[in-house]
Design a protein around this motif. Sequence first.
Motif, PDB file in Angstrom:
ATOM      1  N   ARG A   1      83.122 -13.921  51.039  1.00  0.00           N
ATOM      2  CA  ARG A   1      82.167 -14.909  50.507  1.00  0.00           C
ATOM      3  C   ARG A   1      80.898 -14.952  51.351  1.00  0.00           C
ATOM      4  O   ARG A   1      79.777 -14.904  50.819  1.00  0.00           O
ATOM      5  N   ASP A   2      81.060 -15.018  52.672  1.00  0.00           N
ATOM      6  CA  ASP A   2      79.887 -15.129  53.549  1.00  0.00           C
ATOM      7  C   ASP A   2      79.031 -13.864  53.492  1.00  0.00           C
ATOM      8  O   ASP A   2      77.791 -13.943  53.528  1.00  0.00           O
TER       9      ASP A   2
ATOM     10  N   ILE B   1      78.714 -11.745  50.957  1.00  0.00           N
ATOM     11  CA  ILE B   1      77.991 -11.696  49.678  1.00  0.00           C
ATOM     12  C   ILE B   1      76.815 -12.665  49.707  1.00  0.00           C
ATOM     13  O   ILE B   1      75.702 -12.330  49.266  1.00  0.00           O
ATOM     14  N   ARG B   2      77.042 -13.851  50.227  1.00  0.00           N
ATOM     15  CA  ARG B   2      75.947 -14.830  50.292  1.00  0.00           C
ATOM     16  C   ARG B   2      74.821 -14.367  51.223  1.00  0.00           C
ATOM     17  O   ARG B   2      73.649 -14.689  50.993  1.00  0.00           O
ATOM     18  N   ALA B   3      75.162 -13.591  52.254  1.00  0.00           N
ATOM     19  CA  ALA B   3      74.148 -13.113  53.193  1.00  0.00           C
ATOM     20  C   ALA B   3      73.300 -11.982  52.621  1.00  0.00           C
ATOM     21  O   ALA B   3      72.247 -11.659  53.172  1.00  0.00           O
ATOM     22  N   GLU B   4      73.773 -11.337  51.546  1.00  0.00           N
ATOM     23  CA  GLU B   4      73.016 -10.310  50.814  1.00  0.00           C
ATOM     24  C   GLU B   4      72.715  -9.069  51.647  1.00  0.00           C
ATOM     25  O   GLU B   4      71.724  -8.380  51.426  1.00  0.00           O
TER      26      GLU B   4
ATOM     27  N   ARG C   1      76.772 -11.906  43.331  1.00  0.00           N
ATOM     28  CA  ARG C   1      76.534 -13.334  43.544  1.00  0.00           C
ATOM     29  C   ARG C   1      77.872 -14.012  43.787  1.00  0.00           C
ATOM     30  O   ARG C   1      78.910 -13.560  43.295  1.00  0.00           O
ATOM     31  N   TRP C   2      77.840 -15.058  44.576  1.00  0.00           N
ATOM     32  CA  TRP C   2      79.052 -15.863  44.779  1.00  0.00           C
ATOM     33  C   TRP C   2      78.793 -17.212  44.132  1.00  0.00           C
ATOM     34  O   TRP C   2      78.054 -18.034  44.656  1.00  0.00           O
ATOM     35  N   SER C   3      79.395 -17.426  42.992  1.00  0.00           N
ATOM     36  CA  SER C   3      79.127 -18.640  42.232  1.00  0.00           C
ATOM     37  C   SER C   3      79.613 -19.871  42.997  1.00  0.00           C
ATOM     38  O   SER C   3      80.720 -19.877  43.548  1.00  0.00           O
ATOM     39  N   PRO C   4      78.829 -20.937  42.999  1.00  0.00           N
ATOM     40  CA  PRO C   4      79.284 -22.179  43.638  1.00  0.00           C
ATOM     41  C   PRO C   4      80.462 -22.806  42.904  1.00  0.00           C
ATOM     42  O   PRO C   4      81.134 -23.688  43.445  1.00  0.00           O
TER      43      PRO C   4
ATOM     44  N   HIS D   1      81.661 -13.464  40.917  1.00  0.00           N
ATOM     45  CA  HIS D   1      80.396 -13.165  40.250  1.00  0.00           C
ATOM     46  C   HIS D   1      80.256 -13.948  38.948  1.00  0.00           C
ATOM     47  O   HIS D   1      79.163 -14.406  38.611  1.00  0.00           O
TER      48      HIS D   1
END
Length: 387
Positions: free
Chosen positions: A36-37, A39-42, A6-9, A123
Motif C-alpha cells: 500500500r505504501d 503504491i501511494r508513494a508512486e 492507485r490505492w483506493s481509499p 485499484h
Amino acid sequence: MSDLFRWSPDTALCLGAQPVSAGDASPQARALCSLRDAIRAEGEILCGPEGISLLPQGTPGFLRLRSAGTTGQPKTIRRSHRSWIASFEVNRRTLSLTPADRTAVMGDLAHSLALYGAVEAAHIGADLHQLAGLRPRSQAQVLSECTVTVLYATPTHLLHLAATGAALPAVRHILCGGGRMPAGLRAAVARMAPNAVLREFYGAAETSFIAWGDGTGPEGTVGRAYPGVEIEIRGEGEIWVRSPYLAEGYVEGDSAETRREGGFVTVGEMGQMDAGGFLTIAGRRNRMVTIAGQNVFPEDIEALLLGEPDVTACAVVPRPDALRGATLVAVVDGMPDPLREARLLALCRTSVGPLAAPRRIVTIADFPQTVSGKPDLRAIAALLEAP
C-alpha cells in the motif's frame, strides 16, 4: 487509462477476517502495508521473497517481480504498471468488478498471482483479504463469514479448500492460475461455490494473461485468447504471444527459453490451438523428457496424479537411465504407503503407458514448495540424489 497503480481509499486491508492494524508486525501484515505504501508513494516497486520496497533510484510507473525460481537462478522481471492496469480494466468490464466486491488472495504476495489479485482489488476499490498462512478450514471460514466474492487461487489451493466441504455461496468469480487444473477439480469447486464462475487462466510472469476459459471448451483446453492477446503456434508447437500485457524483460538473471521476435514473445511453453481458438498446453520445453525416443511432458502426469483425492502436491522429475536415456520419478506428499504408491503407479501406467509412466513413486511428508506454492524442483531433485 492511468499509467500508475492507485490505492483506493475505499479498500480495507484484512488478514483473514481481521482488519490490519498499524501495530501488526506479522510478515503478511508488513507485506500488505508495504505494498500500500509503495503504491501511494508512486515510485518503482520491487516485490520478491525478501519483501516489498521502493527502489531508491527507480522510475515511477514500473514494477519489478523477483522470483526465487523453481529450476534455475533467481530472475527479476520488470513491467510497467500500465501493462497490469490494462488487464484490470478488462476484468472490470468482463467480470463486472466494483468497489462492492471483496477479493481474497490465498498466496504470499511474493507470488505474482496473489500480488496481481491484491493490486487489482486496491485499484478498483474492493476490500482485500489475505488468506496466506491460514489452514484450509480457516480460509473457508473467512471466505464464508466475510462473504468474499472474488478469489485468486492456484489449483493446489482449491484442492485443499474443496476438501474442507465448505459452502461458499457468496463467491461469484474464481480465477485459477499457476498450474494445470487436475481432473475433478472443477466439479468439486462447483459443489463448494455453486454461484461462482471458475475461470482457469494460462499465463506467465513475463506475459501476464494469455488465455482463459470457464470450462465450456473442449476437455483439456485452457480456453481462448484473453481479450487483446494474439497467439501463434510456431515450429513444433511453441506458443508465442503478443499483447499489451507483456513485461519489458529481465533486469536480473535470464532465461534461454524466453525469446522475442516481431513484437511476440515466448517463454518456451509448448501446446496447440484448435480451429475454434481453444488452447491446449503440453508443458515447458525445458521440462520435456525424451524416454526411448518418446517426448514426455511431466506436467501431464502431475495433473493426472493431482486428480486423485489423496494427492495434493506432486512433482514428476527425470532421472538418468543408461538404457532409455531417462526415466521419471513421481514425488507426492503424505506419509509412505506401499498400497497407495502401487495404486498411483498402476494409474499412471494405464493412463500414459508403461514407457512414459514413472518408474517409482516417492512420498515426502514435508513436500518442498516455493513461496508461490509450486513444487521446488531443485530441492526435490536434491532429495532424490541424497544417499
